[in-house]
Design a protein around this motif. Structure first.
Motif, mmCIF file in Angstrom:
data_model
loop_
_atom_site.group_PDB
_atom_site.id
_atom_site.type_symbol
_atom_site.label_atom_id
_atom_site.label_comp_id
_atom_site.label_asym_id
_atom_site.label_seq_id
_atom_site.Cartn_x
_atom_site.Cartn_y
_atom_site.Cartn_z
ATOM 1 N N ASP A 85 0.817 -1.223 0.000
ATOM 2 C CA ASP A 85 0.000 0.000 0.000
ATOM 3 C C ASP A 85 0.850 1.273 0.000
ATOM 4 O O ASP A 85 0.326 2.357 -0.226
ATOM 5 N N THR A 86 2.143 1.151 0.248
ATOM 6 C CA THR A 86 3.012 2.343 0.274
ATOM 7 C C THR A 86 3.707 2.576 -1.069
ATOM 8 O O THR A 86 4.264 3.649 -1.288
ATOM 9 N N LYS A 105 8.239 -6.243 -5.468
ATOM 10 C CA LYS A 105 7.040 -6.655 -6.197
ATOM 11 C C LYS A 105 5.875 -6.836 -5.235
ATOM 12 O O LYS A 105 6.123 -7.060 -4.055
ATOM 13 N N PRO A 106 4.625 -6.768 -5.684
ATOM 14 C CA PRO A 106 4.212 -6.273 -6.991
ATOM 15 C C PRO A 106 4.351 -4.751 -7.013
ATOM 16 O O PRO A 106 4.346 -4.121 -5.959
ATOM 17 N N SER A 110 -2.811 -2.752 -8.003
ATOM 18 C CA SER A 110 -3.652 -3.014 -9.185
ATOM 19 C C SER A 110 -2.913 -2.441 -10.384
ATOM 20 O O SER A 110 -1.962 -1.652 -10.225
ATOM 21 N N GLY A 111 -3.393 -2.787 -11.570
ATOM 22 C CA GLY A 111 -2.785 -2.238 -12.783
ATOM 23 C C GLY A 111 -2.903 -0.718 -12.818
ATOM 24 O O GLY A 111 -1.988 -0.023 -13.250
ATOM 25 N N ALA A 112 -4.036 -0.208 -12.335
ATOM 26 C CA ALA A 112 -4.245 1.251 -12.376
ATOM 27 C C ALA A 112 -3.216 1.947 -11.488
ATOM 28 O O ALA A 112 -2.648 2.986 -11.868
ATOM 29 N N GLU A 113 -2.967 1.370 -10.324
ATOM 30 C CA GLU A 113 -1.974 1.978 -9.426
ATOM 31 C C GLU A 113 -0.585 1.919 -10.071
ATOM 32 O O GLU A 113 0.181 2.888 -10.034
ATOM 33 N N SER A 114 -0.281 0.802 -10.692
ATOM 34 C CA SER A 114 1.023 0.661 -11.360
ATOM 35 C C SER A 114 1.154 1.654 -12.505
ATOM 36 O O SER A 114 2.220 2.217 -12.738
ATOM 37 N N VAL A 184 -6.491 -7.209 2.466
ATOM 38 C CA VAL A 184 -6.641 -6.827 1.058
ATOM 39 C C VAL A 184 -6.396 -5.336 0.813
ATOM 40 O O VAL A 184 -5.907 -4.944 -0.240
ATOM 41 N N GLN A 185 -6.723 -4.512 1.807
ATOM 42 C CA GLN A 185 -6.507 -3.061 1.627
ATOM 43 C C GLN A 185 -5.021 -2.761 1.453
ATOM 44 O O GLN A 185 -4.632 -1.871 0.709
ATOM 45 N N VAL A 186 -4.201 -3.504 2.158
ATOM 46 C CA VAL A 186 -2.756 -3.257 2.140
ATOM 47 C C VAL A 186 -2.090 -4.023 0.990
ATOM 48 O O VAL A 186 -1.252 -3.486 0.258
ATOM 49 N N ALA A 187 -2.499 -5.268 0.795
ATOM 50 C CA ALA A 187 -1.813 -6.126 -0.181
ATOM 51 C C ALA A 187 -2.357 -5.954 -1.599
ATOM 52 O O ALA A 187 -1.633 -6.162 -2.569
ATOM 53 N N GLY A 188 -3.634 -5.604 -1.725
ATOM 54 C CA GLY A 188 -4.247 -5.490 -3.061
ATOM 55 C C GLY A 188 -4.957 -6.766 -3.456
ATOM 56 O O GLY A 188 -6.068 -6.753 -3.939
ATOM 57 N N SER A 189 -4.306 -7.899 -3.263
ATOM 58 C CA SER A 189 -4.929 -9.211 -3.492
ATOM 59 C C SER A 189 -4.159 -10.218 -2.657
ATOM 60 O O SER A 189 -3.226 -9.855 -1.932
#
Ligand code: SOE
Length: 402
Positions: A85-86, A105-106, A110-114, A184-189
């Motif tokens: 999340d950071t 990684k990752p 999400s792709g949008a964040e990347s 999930v908020q921190v890891a994304g998935s």
């Protein structure tokens, strides 16, 4: 002649903070790299822990606010080894400050964040790289060389799995230090972004881009106590994830990751089947590459188990004498060497943020496909220059007499 110094400021003092710090400490001892990396500052919210980390790894200074670190004129490289999340916030600020950026990684949750990270880094024209370390296992790099030399011929199948078993207990809480991968908020998935991301990065490096996927995910434990709130909360991550893929080269992919495979701690395996030859690799036996070549003389044809420890194997001439093995931590040393060499040679170390965004587009597609059982097209990440430019370090640097 003394080499130009490259001052590293690392964000995060956990597991990945250790792997990266160890890599930068070791790399000049074993590789003739063009820069002298200096461990300048470690940044973490807990001052006592950051100071303990500073002592252990020999950092010059400590920061407790990453913004301070990013503002410092004496820092050349921001290395992000903190929770997922950071990544975006730190990377975007680091790009705006003109720093070279490394990220665990990752890349994004999400792709949008990347994409936002990639845009910031490319707008600022700062060198960037994501630590997908398994590319740098010598046996995996040898696999890359064999595929690139065309030895396998047309590729039909790519198969990979990454199995663990550390979250099976329903009493394991989610969230907070050490267990943020379950939040999930921190890891994304869940395993999709954490474990399959490794498999996807290696797969696309070895076999080209993935065009579409069909997937299934499951969350076996639906609620866990949250370490930060103390309350029992819904679990939002995927505990297991499997997907089928179509690669752009026409081959088919079959991938699986789980944290519910009792007995498996970190079993990352991959297999490629080509018209002429096949390759198998297994992280639990990481120095071996299994190779079968149908063109061998019939009577002697069979699987070869190549002990990838000879001086003409990728990276190995930099270590001990032929036959002696290296391990997990060395993959990060190789990545640090490739980063420093890439910086000097092409200014495009790999995998770049854009490469890592391509992986995140695949993980997005997996999660979307799994929601309602359809085939999902993977978004294109655009032209990936460093697929063409990348060379691992030992192609550039001759054996260093020790
Ligand atoms: C999860 O347990 C984990 O530590 C991943 O986050 C790493 O990326 C992987 O290499 C090992 O497993």
């Amino acid at each position: 002649m003394s080499k130009p110094r490259l001052n590293i400021g690392i964000v995060g003092y956990g597991f990945m903070g250790r792997t990266h710090s160890n890599a930068f400490r070791r790399v000049p001892n074993f590789f003739d790299v063009p820069y002298a990396p200096a461990l300048k500052a470690v940044c973490g919210r807990n001052r006592a822990r950051a100071e303990a980390f500073q002592q252990t790894w020999g950092y010059d200074s400590v920061e407790t606010d990453w913004r301070r670190l990013v503002e410092r004129n004496d820092i050349d490289v921001i290395d992000i080894a903190s929770s997922n999340d950071t990544h975006a916030e730190v990377a975007i600020a680091a790009a705006q400050a003109g720093k070279t950026i490394l990220c665990e990684k990752p890349l994004g949750r999400s792709g949008a964040e990347s994409k936002a990270i990639v845009e910031a880094a490319e707008k600022a024209s700062v060198p960037n790289m994501v630590w997908y370390n398994y590319r740098r296992v010598p046996a995996v790099t040898l696999a890359k060389d064999l595929v690139s030399e065309g030895r396998l011929g047309r590729i039909f199948h790519y198969r990979a799995k990454f199995l663990q078993d550390w979250t099976i207990s329903k009493d394991l809480p989610q969230g907070g230090e050490g267990l943020w991968r379950l939040d999930v908020q921190v890891a994304g998935s869940g395993v999709t972004g954490d474990l399959l991301a490794h498999c996807i990065d290696t797969a696309m490096w070895l076999n080209g881009s993935i065009e579409s996927v069909a997937a299934v995910t499951e969350t076996f434990i639906k609620e866990r106590k949250h370490n930060l709130t103390g309350k029992v909360e819904k679990v939002g991550i995927d505990d297991a994830s499997a997907f089928l893929a179509r690669f752009a080269n026409g081959s088919l992919g079959n991938f699986e990751a789980t944290r519910y495979a009792r007995g498996h701690k970190a079993l990352y395996t991959l297999e490629i089947n080509g018209e002429n030859a096949s390759i198998i690799w297994d992280l639990h036996d990481l120095h071996r590459l299994q190779y079968f070549d149908h063109r061998d003389e019939g009577r002697l044809r069979g699987w070869r188990s190549i002990h990838v420890t000879d001086s003409d194997h990728p990276y190995m001439k930099h270590w001990w004498v032929p036959g002696l093995q290296i391990g997990y931590e060395h993959t990060f040393v190789h990545q640090a060497a490739d980063f420093l060499c890439g910086l000097a040679n092409t200014n495009v170390p790999a995998p770049s943020f854009r490469d890592a965004m391509a992986t995140d587009y695949v993980t997005d597609a997996i999660l979307a496909a799994a929601k309602d059982d359809h085939w999902e097209k993977v978004k294109s990440a655009g032209y990936r220059l460093n697929f063409l430019l990348e060379r691992h370090c030992n192609l550039w640097f001759p054996v260093r007499p020790v």
